[in-house]
Design a protein around this motif. Structure first.
Motif, PDB file in Angstrom:
ATOM      1  N   SER A 123       0.842  -1.203   0.000  1.00  0.00           N
ATOM      2  CA  SER A 123       0.000   0.000   0.000  1.00  0.00           C
ATOM      3  C   SER A 123       0.877   1.252   0.000  1.00  0.00           C
ATOM      4  N   LEU A 124       0.251   2.384  -0.187  1.00  0.00           N
ATOM      5  CA  LEU A 124       0.961   3.675  -0.126  1.00  0.00           C
ATOM      6  C   LEU A 124      -0.063   4.805  -0.107  1.00  0.00           C
ATOM      7  N   GLU A 125       0.380   5.966   0.352  1.00  0.00           N
ATOM      8  CA  GLU A 125      -0.446   7.168   0.243  1.00  0.00           C
ATOM      9  C   GLU A 125       0.153   8.089  -0.816  1.00  0.00           C
ATOM     10  N   VAL A 126      -0.726   8.716  -1.570  1.00  0.00           N
ATOM     11  CA  VAL A 126      -0.275   9.647  -2.606  1.00  0.00           C
ATOM     12  C   VAL A 126      -1.205  10.863  -2.588  1.00  0.00           C
ATOM     13  N   ARG A 127      -0.627  12.040  -2.841  1.00  0.00           N
ATOM     14  CA  ARG A 127      -1.461  13.248  -2.884  1.00  0.00           C
ATOM     15  C   ARG A 127      -2.540  13.099  -3.965  1.00  0.00           C
ATOM     16  N   ALA A 128      -3.727  13.572  -3.643  1.00  0.00           N
ATOM     17  CA  ALA A 128      -4.849  13.461  -4.586  1.00  0.00           C
ATOM     18  C   ALA A 128      -4.523  14.163  -5.910  1.00  0.00           C
ATOM     19  N   SER A 129      -3.692  15.219  -5.848  1.00  0.00           N
ATOM     20  CA  SER A 129      -3.372  15.969  -7.072  1.00  0.00           C
ATOM     21  C   SER A 129      -2.179  15.385  -7.837  1.00  0.00           C
ATOM     22  N   ASN A 130      -1.517  14.388  -7.261  1.00  0.00           N
ATOM     23  CA  ASN A 130      -0.286  13.875  -7.872  1.00  0.00           C
ATOM     24  C   ASN A 130      -0.616  12.791  -8.907  1.00  0.00           C
ATOM     25  N   TRP A 131      -1.131  13.248 -10.050  1.00  0.00           N
ATOM     26  CA  TRP A 131      -1.590  12.306 -11.060  1.00  0.00           C
ATOM     27  C   TRP A 131      -0.441  11.597 -11.768  1.00  0.00           C
ATOM     28  N   ILE A 132       0.751  12.199 -11.750  1.00  0.00           N
ATOM     29  CA  ILE A 132       1.904  11.537 -12.381  1.00  0.00           C
ATOM     30  C   ILE A 132       2.265  10.270 -11.599  1.00  0.00           C
ATOM     31  N   ALA A 133       2.412  10.422 -10.263  1.00  0.00           N
ATOM     32  CA  ALA A 133       2.732   9.250  -9.439  1.00  0.00           C
ATOM     33  C   ALA A 133       1.588   8.233  -9.494  1.00  0.00           C
ATOM     34  N   GLN A 134       0.344   8.736  -9.480  1.00  0.00           N
ATOM     35  CA  GLN A 134      -0.803   7.810  -9.530  1.00  0.00           C
ATOM     36  C   GLN A 134      -0.771   6.983 -10.812  1.00  0.00           C
ATOM     37  N   SER A 135      -0.390   7.640 -11.918  1.00  0.00           N
ATOM     38  CA  SER A 135      -0.329   6.933 -13.198  1.00  0.00           C
ATOM     39  C   SER A 135       0.711   5.806 -13.126  1.00  0.00           C
ATOM     40  N   GLN A 143      -4.724   0.191  -6.742  1.00  0.00           N
ATOM     41  CA  GLN A 143      -6.089   0.718  -6.838  1.00  0.00           C
ATOM     42  C   GLN A 143      -6.413   1.513  -5.583  1.00  0.00           C
ATOM     43  N   THR A 144      -7.239   2.555  -5.764  1.00  0.00           N
ATOM     44  CA  THR A 144      -7.616   3.392  -4.623  1.00  0.00           C
ATOM     45  C   THR A 144      -8.616   2.649  -3.744  1.00  0.00           C
ATOM     46  N   ILE A 145      -8.314   2.597  -2.430  1.00  0.00           N
ATOM     47  CA  ILE A 145      -9.296   1.966  -1.531  1.00  0.00           C
ATOM     48  C   ILE A 145      -9.861   2.973  -0.526  1.00  0.00           C
ATOM     49  N   GLU A 146      -9.225   4.143  -0.422  1.00  0.00           N
ATOM     50  CA  GLU A 146      -9.727   5.124   0.549  1.00  0.00           C
ATOM     51  C   GLU A 146      -9.197   6.512   0.195  1.00  0.00           C
ATOM     52  N   ARG A 147     -10.009   7.530   0.494  1.00  0.00           N
ATOM     53  CA  ARG A 147      -9.532   8.907   0.369  1.00  0.00           C
ATOM     54  C   ARG A 147      -9.397   9.452   1.783  1.00  0.00           C
ATOM     55  N   LYS A 148      -8.170   9.861   2.174  1.00  0.00           N
ATOM     56  CA  LYS A 148      -7.938  10.351   3.532  1.00  0.00           C
ATOM     57  C   LYS A 148      -7.999  11.873   3.512  1.00  0.00           C
TER      58      LYS A 148
END
Ligand SMILES: CC(C)(COP(=O)(O)OP(=O)(O)OC[C@H]1O[C@@H](n2cnc3c(N)ncnc32)[C@H](O)[C@@H]1OP(=O)(O)O)[C@@H](O)C(=O)NCCC(=O)NCCS
Length: 178
Positions: A123-135, A143-148
């Motif tokens: 698992s990991l946390e990533v900033r909601a705006s960090n679409w580059i890392a998310q990609s 896959q996203t399982i939670e929004r903190k």
């Protein structure tokens, strides 16, 4: 002439100052150097790696002792193992060296480490705006399982992402990409 060689190896105490300097350049809310000291020296469940370049300076003379090696850290990644599960605590590539596959190489390194240690998911946390890392993470099955909500100090939300790495197909895919 200088010929760059890249390698990924476990982070050592001697790397901490350079890693910490890169951390300051990369993140809005960087970890203090003491956090890396704690992780690398005192946390037996933490596995950190650096990606370094080694420029071999070849002088005009052919004498081998004339060679000099200049090392630079271009990226780093951290994995924590706990009760059979993994958590990627950090991942960064020097701004000047992005877009060359180095972040992906670092991610593959910790995923392979997690597999070798028999972990079932990462698992990991990533900033909601960090679409580059998310990609990048989605490319490896996260896959996203939670929004903190308000997870970061500046109030931004984090997405909690998780990847199940137990499947034989996942292992094969990782091996082929490596
Ligand atoms: C996220 C980060 C590590 C990616 O490193 P990188 O070396 O630039 O990434 P790579 O060149 O290995 O690219 C791997 C994948 O990332 C994504 N990616 C990278 N750059 C991208 C861009 N400019 N636009 C969109 N996607 C991008 C793509 O999915 C890419 O795969 P592709 O080449 O098949 O399209 C880097 O941008 C970074 O250090 N960012 C700041 C720190 C950070 O956000 N860390 C993550 C904390 S959770």
């Amino acid at each position: 002439m200088a010929s760059p060689i890249y390698r990924i190896r476990p982070m050592k105490s001697g790397d901490i100052a350079a890693v910490s300097a890169l951390e300051q350049d990369v993140f809005h809310d960087p970890w203090p150097q003491t956090a890396f000291v704690q992780e690398v020296l005192f946390n037996s469940e933490a596995h950190y790696f650096i990606l370094e370049s080694c420029h071999i300076q070849r002088p005009a003379s052919r004498w081998p002792w004339g060679k000099r090696a200049r090392r630079r850290i271009y990226g780093f990644v951290g994995l924590r193992a706990n009760l059979g599960q993994g958590h990627i605590s950090t991942l960064a590539v020097h701004p000047a060296w992005r877009g060359h596959g180095l972040g992906e190489l670092l991610l593959m390194t910790v995923l392979a480490e997690a597999l070798e240690r028999g972990l079932t998911n990462v698992s990991l946390e990533v900033r909601a705006s960090n679409w580059i890392a998310q990609s990048l993470y989605r490319k490896y099955g996260f896959q996203t399982i939670e929004r903190k909500s308000h997870y970061y100090r500046d109030g931004e939300d984090a997405l909690l992402l998780i990847a199940d790495i137990t499947g034989a197909r996942y292992r094969e895919q990782l091996a082929s990409q490596r």
